[in-house]
Motif scaffolding. Structure first.
Motif, PDB file in Angstrom:
ATOM      1  N   HIS A 134     -11.480   3.645 -27.615  1.00  0.00           N
ATOM      2  CA  HIS A 134     -11.682   4.370 -28.875  1.00  0.00           C
ATOM      3  C   HIS A 134     -12.001   5.854 -28.634  1.00  0.00           C
ATOM      4  O   HIS A 134     -11.542   6.712 -29.403  1.00  0.00           O
ATOM      5  N   GLN A 135     -12.771   6.150 -27.590  1.00  0.00           N
ATOM      6  CA  GLN A 135     -13.037   7.557 -27.255  1.00  0.00           C
ATOM      7  C   GLN A 135     -11.733   8.289 -26.947  1.00  0.00           C
ATOM      8  O   GLN A 135     -11.485   9.391 -27.459  1.00  0.00           O
ATOM      9  N   THR A 181     -15.451  10.894 -19.605  1.00  0.00           N
ATOM     10  CA  THR A 181     -15.290   9.531 -20.104  1.00  0.00           C
ATOM     11  C   THR A 181     -15.912   8.561 -19.107  1.00  0.00           C
ATOM     12  O   THR A 181     -15.563   8.588 -17.920  1.00  0.00           O
ATOM     13  N   ALA A 230     -16.687  -4.753 -24.362  1.00  0.00           N
ATOM     14  CA  ALA A 230     -17.146  -3.688 -25.259  1.00  0.00           C
ATOM     15  C   ALA A 230     -17.060  -2.326 -24.571  1.00  0.00           C
ATOM     16  O   ALA A 230     -16.707  -1.328 -25.210  1.00  0.00           O
ATOM     17  N   ALA A 231     -17.353  -2.256 -23.278  1.00  0.00           N
ATOM     18  CA  ALA A 231     -17.250  -0.991 -22.540  1.00  0.00           C
ATOM     19  C   ALA A 231     -15.803  -0.507 -22.503  1.00  0.00           C
ATOM     20  O   ALA A 231     -15.533   0.684 -22.690  1.00  0.00           O
ATOM     21  N   PRO A 273     -15.181   2.301 -17.397  1.00  0.00           N
ATOM     22  CA  PRO A 273     -15.499   0.942 -17.837  1.00  0.00           C
ATOM     23  C   PRO A 273     -15.467  -0.070 -16.699  1.00  0.00           C
ATOM     24  O   PRO A 273     -16.061  -1.147 -16.807  1.00  0.00           O
ATOM     25  N   ASP A 305     -13.477  -1.333 -24.704  1.00  0.00           N
ATOM     26  CA  ASP A 305     -13.138  -0.951 -26.084  1.00  0.00           C
ATOM     27  C   ASP A 305     -13.708   0.420 -26.433  1.00  0.00           C
ATOM     28  O   ASP A 305     -13.038   1.231 -27.089  1.00  0.00           O
ATOM     29  N   ASP A 306     -14.937   0.700 -26.002  1.00  0.00           N
ATOM     30  CA  ASP A 306     -15.546   2.010 -26.270  1.00  0.00           C
ATOM     31  C   ASP A 306     -14.717   3.132 -25.660  1.00  0.00           C
ATOM     32  O   ASP A 306     -14.457   4.157 -26.308  1.00  0.00           O
TER      33      ASP A 306
END
Length: 136
Positions: A125-126, A103, A118-119, A106, A121-122
């Motif tokens: 979600h992962q 992973t 956005a990082a 961020p 949030d990504d």
């Protein structure tokens, strides 16, 4: 009840989010804690903001050393370091079942505030997707 330890290096972002997600999505079936091999000593505020924005109560997490859990037994240890970035993951010794979820960190994101959010949030979600698959 399954006991899960989530490990990363700094224990400030990814492992904190995974701990909260496991406890939330596990609905009492799991108890999760997190730690780091070289903890930063603080929880990244955007980790907490990301969890809150997605309706996940982060509780009162803290960045702590895996030494705090050395004498405890776990059913599963999950590492969430980023192999693609050549990040060195902590190795948990012992007979415990282990999973590795590469992973990105961020906290290393750059750019505008929107890019950094956005990082986070990504990564959220992962982790959420992997945890939902694991718990299914």
């Amino acid at each position: 009840m399954e006991r899960i330890l989530v490990l990363c290096t700094g224990n400030s972002c990814r492992s904190i989010m995974a701990e909260a997600l496991l406890n939330h999505l596990g609905r009492g079936r799991v108890v999760s804690v997190s730690a780091g091999s070289r903890p930063t000593g603080h929880v990244h505020p955007l980790s907490l903001a990301t969890l809150n924005r997605h309706g996940i109560d982060p509780g009162q997490p803290r960045s702590q050393s895996w030494d705090a859990f050395a004498d405890q037994n776990f059913d599963l240890v999950i590492t969430v370091c980023d192999q693609a970035a050549a990040e060195i993951c902590p190795v948990f010794l012992g007979p415990t079942k282990k999973l590795h979820w590469s992973t990105p960190d961020p906290a290393k994101a750059t750019g505008t505030d929107a890019d950094i959010q956005a990082a986070f949030d990504d990564v959220f979600h992962q982790l959420k997707h992997r945890i939902e698959e694991y718990l299914a």
